[in-house]
Design an enzyme around this catalytic site. Structure first.
Site, PDB file in Angstrom:
ATOM      1  N   ASP A 132      16.737  60.429  -9.326  1.00 17.84           N
ATOM      2  CA  ASP A 132      17.567  61.534  -9.822  1.00 17.84           C
ATOM      3  C   ASP A 132      17.267  62.852  -9.128  1.00 17.84           C
ATOM      4  O   ASP A 132      16.100  63.220  -8.937  1.00 17.84           O
ATOM      5  CB  ASP A 132      17.331  61.739 -11.321  1.00 17.84           C
TER       6      ASP A 132
ATOM      7  N   ASP B  66      24.386  52.407 -14.560  1.00 20.09           N
ATOM      8  CA  ASP B  66      23.003  52.845 -14.329  1.00 20.09           C
ATOM      9  C   ASP B  66      22.021  51.672 -14.301  1.00 20.09           C
ATOM     10  O   ASP B  66      22.412  50.503 -14.431  1.00 20.09           O
ATOM     11  CB  ASP B  66      22.639  53.879 -15.419  1.00 20.09           C
TER      12      ASP B  66
END
Ligand code: GLA
Length: 428
Positions: free
Chosen positions: A221, A151
């Site tokens: 996201d 990430d």
């Protein structure tokens, strides 16, 4: 003479190594990955029990046999041992340890994936891999990990800094390569980015994209509170409308995970939207990673994710991502997607993201982007009705309009040239 041959040899070897360094070289991701990830369902409340149950359900439900193979534990599992500096799972949630868990998943005929972050901490505040890339890659390989998502949070240099993001992700890529274990590398540029402001499409292009990972997020996201999840899914779809040239065997644009329609999942969308998402993700040759509780998928969601005709589009061996044939920029409310298929067929999805019902049309300009010549008669198959479409044949370039409800309705089709309907007059 001998001297010059030797020199040539050295140059060739150097060039070979030069092309290998700075590239992901694991042979994985020849087709987009399929699987399950914990994040959209349980956030960081992960445990080995959840993973075991999910793995078993993937087998029992038949999803494994449809191609879903990775079971991925996302953020929330990691602590860093203060003495050894190694990552370890939180012992109360993962008492058996990660290697035992990976082996359990493998015993189900599945692959095991996990998560880290290129920064000092993950997005949920757990330890990241910054400064520990080699050690962590070795640890993952020892645990028999098959897939690593890395990430973008808490990264020195910031989430959108091209130089430092390339440097930091390259360290993990090279460390994974150095382990010798093939580990699918999922570059997650989404963390710490804003779905309405940040453009992440540059992650698709060299020296990012396929040079860096087997997949790379091209949008923030998908998933938000207050019923905004569909808006984020739609943004991801729009971001991916023209990125097909960067995707192919070994590396895929990643518009993020699939949202179920389970209202108890942390993030979810409506049943119709989840079907639209699945269809469009398949046309985009996107990773099909189900977020949300896979153990008790509703009958609707199960039918969505087990639609073999849609899965076959995603996994089509031509491996060519689709594009938007029609799109009303800048709104992106009305879209017709198209994707070339290995058997000469063509997949299409008509999508209405607008606030009102609408008719969406494939006109002559749209047909010109398909493989079909003027005059071709096509058989049209509805990929959700599993049979001929309401309009079962169409002659190119007749305008083809589909009436759709608002807020993410869609219809998806496969078109095949219907040679038997050719008449001599069409051939002259
Ligand atoms: C970021 C990622 C998500 C998820 C969370 C975990 O937001 O983009 O997919 O992994 O972090 O904290």
């Amino acid at each position: 003479m001998l001297m010059s041959f030797n020199r040539l040899g050295v140059i060739v070897v150097v060039l070979l190594f030069a092309s290998e360094a700075g590239a992901l070289n694991n042979g994985l991701g020849r087709l987009p990955p399929m699987g399950y990830n914990t994040w959209n369902g349980v956030q960081d409340a992960v445990s080995e029990d959840i993973i075991r149950h999910r793995a078993v359900s993937m087998v029992k439900s038949g999803l494994r046999d449809l191609g879903y193979e990775y079971v991925i534990v996302d953020d929330g599992w990691a602590i860093r041992n203060a003495t050894t500096r190694r990552l370890e799972p939180n012992a109360s949630a993962f008492p058996s340890g990660m290697k035992a868990l990976a082996q359990f998943v493998h015993a189900q005929g599945l692959k095991f994936g996990t998560y880290t972050d290129r920064g000092t901490k993950t997005c949920a505040g757990h330890p990241g891999s910054y400064g520990y890339e080699r050690l962590d890659a070795q640890t993952f390989a020892e645990w028999e990990v098959d897939y690593l998502k890395e990430d973008n949070c808490n990264a020195p240099g910031g989430p959108l800094n091209k130089k430092t993001s390339l440097e930091q992700w390259s360290l993990m890529r090279d460390a994974l390569n150095a382990t010798g274990r093939p580990i699918f590398f999922s570059v997650c540029a989404g963390g710490d980015t804003h779905p309405f402001i940040n453009d992440l499409t540059w992650y698709a292009e060299p020296p990012f994209g396929a040079a860096l990972g087997n997949s790379w997020r091209i949008s923030a996201d998908v998933g938000a509170v207050l019923g905004l999840s569909w808006v984020t899914a739609r943004n991801a779809m729009l971001a991916n409308a023209n990125l097909s040239r960067w995707a192919g065997p070994g590396g895929w644009n990643d518009p993020d995970m699939l949202l179920t329609s389970n209202p108890n999942a942390w993030y979810h969308i409506t049943p119709e939207q989840s079907r639209t998402q699945f269809s469009v993700w398949a046309l985009m040759a996107a990773p099909l990673i189900i977020g949300g509780p896979i153990a008790n998928l509703s009958a609707w969601d199960f039918e969505t994710y087990s639609n073999k005709e849609i899965i076959d589009i995603d996994q089509d061996p031509l491996a060519q991502q689709g594009s938007a044939l029609v799109i009303d920029y800048p709104l992106g409310n009305h879209i017709v997607w198209g994707r070339h298929l290995a058997d000469g067929g063509f997949a299409m999805a008509f999508v209405n993201c607008g606030l009102l019902d609408a008719s969406i049309t494939c006109d002559a300009g749209c047909w010109a982007k398909t493989p079909f010549a003027t005059g071709t008669v096509l058989s049209v198959r509805d990929l959700w009705k599993h049979g001929p479409a309401t309009n079962p044949t169409i002659r190119v370039p007749e305008p083809w309009s589909i009436r759709l409800g608002a807020h993410g309705s869609s219809q998806s089709f496969k078109l095949v040239a219907n040679h038997s309907s050719f008449t001599p007059s069409l051939l002259v």
